[in-house]
Design a protein around this motif. Structure first.
Motif, short mmCIF file in Angstrom:
data_model
loop_
_atom_site.label_atom_id
_atom_site.label_comp_id
_atom_site.label_asym_id
_atom_site.label_seq_id
_atom_site.Cartn_x
_atom_site.Cartn_y
_atom_site.Cartn_z
N LYS A 1 0.45 -3.22 -10.79
CA LYS A 1 0.18 -3.71 -9.44
C LYS A 1 1.43 -3.58 -8.56
CE LYS A 1 -1.34 -7.70 -6.83
NZ LYS A 1 -1.66 -9.12 -6.85
N GLU B 1 1.84 -1.17 -5.34
CA GLU B 1 2.09 -1.74 -4.01
C GLU B 1 3.39 -1.24 -3.40
OE1 GLU B 1 1.94 -5.98 -4.49
OE2 GLU B 1 -0.24 -6.00 -4.74
N GLN B 2 4.41 -1.05 -4.22
CA GLN B 2 5.72 -0.62 -3.74
C GLN B 2 5.83 0.89 -3.60
OE1 GLN B 2 8.25 -2.81 -2.87
NE2 GLN B 2 6.70 -4.38 -3.19
#
Length: 104
Positions: free
Chosen positions: A41, A45-46
């Motif tokens: 996750k 996201e990054q």
């Protein structure tokens, strides 16, 4: 007497003095495999997934396994393990699951 991780004992002898210490290796021991994880996750996201993926691939590559063996970690790569067989004492390794049926 020092009870330590195997690689730490070998590093101590290698760095301090081969004549002042003796490593006593048991014939059997528990296979300790610290985990390496990718937090899917967070990496998603990054937008940084490529870096940890590359690290994990390198860690288990012959070159990465050679670096591990040079620091007295038991390599998982069979060919690398053969090259360092005279450096790290043979030990029959078992898992908690295999020997005792698990942690419960």
């Amino acid at each position: 007497m020092l009870i330590a991780w195997e690689n730490e004992a070998y590093l101590t002898v290698d760095k301090l003095s081969k004549d002042k210490f003796e490593i006593v290796t048991p014939s059997e021991s528990i296979l300790a495999e610290p985990t390496v994880s990718l937090v899917d996750k967070v990496a998603g996201e990054q937008g940084t997934r490529e870096v940890p993926d590359a690290y994990l691939k390198y860690l288990y590559s012959p070159q990465g396994q050679t670096i591990a063996a040079q620091n007295f970690y038991r390599p998982r790569d069979a060919e690398v393990a053969k090259k360092f067989a005279s450096t790290i004492a043979p030990v029959k390794l078992f898992t908690i699951d295999n020997k005792f049926g698990g942690w419960t």
